[in-house]
Design a protein around this motif. Structure first.
Motif, PDB file in Angstrom:
ATOM      1  N   ILE A  13      -5.411 -31.153  15.647  1.00 29.71           N
ATOM      2  CA  ILE A  13      -6.228 -32.233  16.084  1.00 29.71           C
ATOM      3  C   ILE A  13      -6.780 -31.607  17.521  1.00 29.71           C
ATOM      4  N   THR A  14      -8.181 -31.618  17.749  1.00 32.27           N
ATOM      5  CA  THR A  14      -8.805 -31.299  19.029  1.00 32.27           C
ATOM      6  C   THR A  14      -8.952 -32.324  19.922  1.00 32.27           C
ATOM      7  N   ALA A  15      -9.598 -32.018  21.110  1.00 32.71           N
ATOM      8  CA  ALA A  15      -9.693 -32.893  22.362  1.00 32.71           C
ATOM      9  C   ALA A  15     -10.638 -34.093  21.808  1.00 32.71           C
ATOM     10  N   PRO A  16     -10.455 -35.221  22.305  1.00 29.61           N
ATOM     11  CA  PRO A  16     -11.688 -36.325  22.156  1.00 29.61           C
ATOM     12  C   PRO A  16     -12.977 -35.670  22.592  1.00 29.61           C
ATOM     13  N   VAL A  17     -13.844 -36.581  22.182  1.00 26.26           N
ATOM     14  CA  VAL A  17     -15.289 -36.441  22.289  1.00 26.26           C
ATOM     15  C   VAL A  17     -15.304 -37.350  23.519  1.00 26.26           C
ATOM     16  N   LYS A  18     -15.872 -36.713  24.613  1.00 28.53           N
ATOM     17  CA  LYS A  18     -16.363 -37.334  25.964  1.00 28.53           C
ATOM     18  C   LYS A  18     -14.900 -37.908  26.362  1.00 28.53           C
ATOM     19  N   CYS A  19     -14.772 -39.156  26.725  1.00 26.22           N
ATOM     20  CA  CYS A  19     -13.277 -39.829  27.029  1.00 26.22           C
ATOM     21  C   CYS A  19     -13.148 -40.832  25.879  1.00 26.22           C
ATOM     22  N   TYR A  20     -13.865 -41.034  25.158  1.00 25.51           N
ATOM     23  CA  TYR A  20     -13.521 -42.426  24.219  1.00 25.51           C
ATOM     24  C   TYR A  20     -13.551 -41.735  22.482  1.00 25.51           C
ATOM     25  N   GLY A  21     -14.096 -40.587  22.356  1.00 25.60           N
ATOM     26  CA  GLY A  21     -14.323 -40.579  21.011  1.00 25.60           C
ATOM     27  C   GLY A  21     -13.517 -39.533  19.963  1.00 25.60           C
ATOM     28  N   PHE A  22     -12.871 -40.225  18.883  1.00 22.21           N
ATOM     29  CA  PHE A  22     -12.124 -39.261  18.204  1.00 22.21           C
ATOM     30  C   PHE A  22     -12.836 -37.950  17.446  1.00 22.21           C
ATOM     31  N   PRO A  23     -12.298 -36.883  17.594  1.00 21.17           N
ATOM     32  CA  PRO A  23     -12.844 -35.754  17.100  1.00 21.17           C
ATOM     33  C   PRO A  23     -12.940 -35.621  15.496  1.00 21.17           C
ATOM     34  N   ASP A  24     -13.838 -34.700  15.004  1.00 22.33           N
ATOM     35  CA  ASP A  24     -14.217 -34.671  13.750  1.00 22.33           C
ATOM     36  C   ASP A  24     -12.740 -34.162  13.114  1.00 22.33           C
ATOM     37  N   SER A  25     -11.828 -33.630  13.817  1.00 22.02           N
ATOM     38  CA  SER A  25     -10.564 -33.202  13.355  1.00 22.02           C
ATOM     39  C   SER A  25      -9.793 -34.321  12.933  1.00 22.02           C
ATOM     40  N   VAL A  26      -9.941 -35.257  13.334  1.00 23.83           N
ATOM     41  CA  VAL A  26      -8.924 -36.488  12.895  1.00 23.83           C
ATOM     42  C   VAL A  26      -9.403 -36.909  11.729  1.00 23.83           C
ATOM     43  N   ARG A  27     -10.913 -37.218  11.302  1.00 25.72           N
ATOM     44  CA  ARG A  27     -11.360 -37.804  10.245  1.00 25.72           C
ATOM     45  C   ARG A  27     -11.219 -36.663   8.970  1.00 25.72           C
ATOM     46  N   ALA A  28     -11.084 -35.258   9.297  1.00 23.83           N
ATOM     47  CA  ALA A  28     -10.806 -34.171   8.476  1.00 23.83           C
ATOM     48  C   ALA A  28      -9.443 -34.457   7.914  1.00 23.83           C
ATOM     49  N   ASN A  29      -8.440 -34.786   8.848  1.00 20.01           N
ATOM     50  CA  ASN A  29      -7.202 -34.734   8.457  1.00 20.01           C
ATOM     51  C   ASN A  29      -6.818 -35.934   7.636  1.00 20.01           C
ATOM     52  N   TYR A  30      -7.434 -37.205   7.937  1.00 17.66           N
ATOM     53  CA  TYR A  30      -6.791 -38.290   7.328  1.00 17.66           C
ATOM     54  C   TYR A  30      -7.819 -39.091   6.472  1.00 17.66           C
ATOM     55  N   GLN A  31      -7.424 -39.568   5.249  1.00 10.33           N
ATOM     56  CA  GLN A  31      -8.224 -40.289   4.339  1.00 10.33           C
ATOM     57  C   GLN A  31      -8.666 -41.599   4.762  1.00 10.33           C
ATOM     58  N   ASN A  32      -7.905 -42.215   5.419  1.00  9.05           N
ATOM     59  CA  ASN A  32      -8.338 -43.464   6.124  1.00  9.05           C
ATOM     60  C   ASN A  32      -8.351 -43.955   7.477  1.00  9.05           C
ATOM     61  N   ALA A  33      -9.113 -42.814   7.987  1.00 11.48           N
ATOM     62  CA  ALA A  33      -9.525 -42.873   9.522  1.00 11.48           C
ATOM     63  C   ALA A  33     -10.944 -43.130   9.790  1.00 11.48           C
ATOM     64  N   GLY A  34     -11.552 -43.771   8.883  1.00 14.54           N
ATOM     65  CA  GLY A  34     -13.016 -43.683   8.983  1.00 14.54           C
ATOM     66  C   GLY A  34     -13.232 -45.005  10.027  1.00 14.54           C
ATOM     67  N   PHE A  35     -12.417 -46.002  10.061  1.00 18.52           N
ATOM     68  CA  PHE A  35     -12.744 -47.136  10.929  1.00 18.52           C
ATOM     69  C   PHE A  35     -12.911 -46.923  12.250  1.00 18.52           C
ATOM     70  N   LEU A  36     -12.211 -45.644  12.620  1.00 18.73           N
ATOM     71  CA  LEU A  36     -12.145 -45.123  14.139  1.00 18.73           C
ATOM     72  C   LEU A  36     -13.670 -45.035  14.803  1.00 18.73           C
ATOM     73  N   ALA A  37     -14.503 -44.384  13.744  1.00 20.22           N
ATOM     74  CA  ALA A  37     -15.971 -44.242  14.039  1.00 20.22           C
ATOM     75  C   ALA A  37     -16.532 -45.701  14.503  1.00 20.22           C
ATOM     76  N   GLY A  38     -16.216 -46.722  13.742  1.00 19.14           N
ATOM     77  CA  GLY A  38     -16.500 -47.990  14.173  1.00 19.14           C
ATOM     78  C   GLY A  38     -16.143 -48.569  15.405  1.00 19.14           C
ATOM     79  N   LEU A  39     -14.880 -48.360  15.947  1.00 17.19           N
ATOM     80  CA  LEU A  39     -14.532 -48.702  17.339  1.00 17.19           C
ATOM     81  C   LEU A  39     -15.326 -47.800  18.535  1.00 17.19           C
TER      82      LEU A  39
END
Length: 453
Positions: free
Chosen positions: A176-202
């Motif tokens: 899992i790499t660094a956040p995008v800017k100060c507030y974004g979850f990186p693509d590696s989070v969504r690549a790792n987990y099946q149920n992390a799609g809601f993070l983009a909504g936040l």
């Protein structure tokens, strides 16, 4: 609506504690007491979200941004090598944000109360020091989802106060790499987990909230005899109000109307602003017209009284041009926006300063526009107190704060307002020692009479 702000080691603020943000929030205090720093923290988040550079942690600004804060060392309170900077922001959404566990096929959290927090620091690297996110998280109700710095360039995810687990995809796990800017979850989070799609909504909800934060600075543009409009639609008035005529013309072209309540005729933005200018006692009428048919050059024409000659905006008192961007901004921005104003009372007569309070109350009642003000105006504050006493404004909709500086550290006192508009913890010499001035004048007058007699 923004509901809470908390800063750690931001400029002169070591720790603000939680600052409740209301439909009207006013920051008062002496010069260099830290008032502007509170506003700058919000603008820092906004211009970071607006930046096209996904690799930065914070966009501290430059000549073309709303605020230029320099760099991390300039922003952090009494910076030393291991200093951290923390910003927390809460807001309330119109509809609940719902989180569904797509793996377990069930809802795990739902709330209108959303929060974001980031903590950043400098770290040594091989070639130079680097600004990194130490921790970043979102809160939905009590449930918290975030990521924190682990070792090297890696991060770990964490979950608090909710029955939920991230479910890994099959195969080799990604770092899992660094956040995008100060507030974004990186693509590696969504690549790792099946149920992390809601993070983009936040992330999207935060970006939308920051997009609907608008700012007008204390130094506003001089009026012009002629304005050029190319047909564009500005997002706001510009930092100095330079786009105010563009906004009025864009609103006219789009047919933007302001509702005034049941049974009352809706008005165009231009007519509504003209009404407020008249109610404030500044002018009798106001209009924006092309210099010739089909021209892209426009004049702002006003009349001071019903029988007065019509003149250009440049030929009346300076106050009209200074309050015009304030009025237009409050009723031009989308409903539910947050408007930040620094010293809106500059160049205004005391009676007009008091009238600004009624403008802000009206913007909330008509369009749910939240107003955050940094001000020195006693007249604005007194009108707010009066409206609370008259039951035209609930004290629950008002947050007033007094900022002061002690030994290089800013402090914040929440002013306690009762049902009758009284402030029970009024700071000493809040707006100067009025009674002391009157007593000194009376004593001086008495001495002069005695000397003359």
């Amino acid at each position: 609506m923004l509901t809470r702000l908390h800063l750690e080691n931001f400029k002169s603020w070591q720790d603000t504690q939680d600052i409740a943000l209301r439909p009207f929030t006013g920051f008062f205090g002496a010069n260099s007491s830290g008032k502007s720093g509170l506003i700058h923290a919000l603008l820092l988040l906004k211009q970071t979200a607006d930046s096209a550079d996904r690799g930065i942690v914070f966009h501290f600004g430059g000549p073309a941004t709303r605020v230029d804060l320099g760099d991390f060392e300039s922003v952090v309170h009494r910076f030393v090598g291991d200093s951290v900077l923390g910003i927390s922001l809460d807001w309330r959404t119109e509809k609940p944000f719902r989180i569904t566990d797509t793996y377990a096929r069930r809802d795990v959290a739902s709330s209108n109360d959303i929060g974001f927090r980031v903590v950043a620091r400098m770290e040594e690297s091989r070639s130079h020091d680097q600004l990194v996110v130490k921790e970043m998280s979102y809160r939905v109700g009590d449930a918290e989802f975030g990521m924190c710095r682990a070792s090297g360039r890696k991060y770990d995810t964490f979950i608090k106060n909710v029955d939920f687990q991230f479910r890994r995809h099959r195969g080799r796990p990604w770092d899992i790499t660094a956040p995008v800017k100060c507030y974004g979850f990186p693509d590696s989070v969504r690549a790792n987990y099946q149920n992390a799609g809601f993070l983009a909504g936040l992330e999207y909800v935060l970006e939308q909230k920051l997009q609907n934060v608008y700012y007008l600075g204390p130094l506003r543009a001089y009026p012009q005899r002629v304005y050029t409009w190319s047909g564009g639609q500005p997002m706001d008035m510009g930092e100095t109000g330079e786009a105010v005529v563009d906004a009025l013309l864009a609103a006219r072209q789009q047919g933007q109307m302001i509702g005034r309540g049941r049974g009352r005729r809706r008005l165009t933005l231009e007519a509504y602003v003209a009404k407020w200018l008249k109610d404030l006692g500044l002018i009798h009428d106001f209009r924006v017209e092309p210099v010739a048919e089909g021209s892209r050059l426009f004049e702002v024409r006003v009349r001071k009284s019903p029988k007065a000659a019509e003149v250009l905006l440049t030929d009346v008192g300076f106050g009209v041009s200074q309050i015009l961007p304030v009025l237009v901004l409050c009723f031009y921005v989308p409903e539910g926006s947050t408007v930040i104003l620094e010293q809106p009372e500059i160049h205004l007569h005391p009676s007009v300063q008091a009238g600004l309070a009624d403008v802000f109350i009206d913007a909330w009642e008509k369009r749910k526009v939240q107003v955050i003000v940094e001000s020195h105006s006693e007249h604005l504050l007194r009108r707010l107190q009066r409206r609370i006493a008259e039951k035209k404004l609930s004290q629950d909709n008002v947050g007033l704060y007094f900022c002061k500086e002690e030994d290089g550290v800013s402090r914040l006192d929440s002013l306690e307002i009762d049902l009758f508009g009284n402030i029970s913890n009024w700071p000493q010499d809040f707006f100067g020692d009025q009674f002391g001035e009157i007593a000194a004048m009376s004593e001086a007058a008495l001495m002069r009479r005695q000397a003359a007699g």
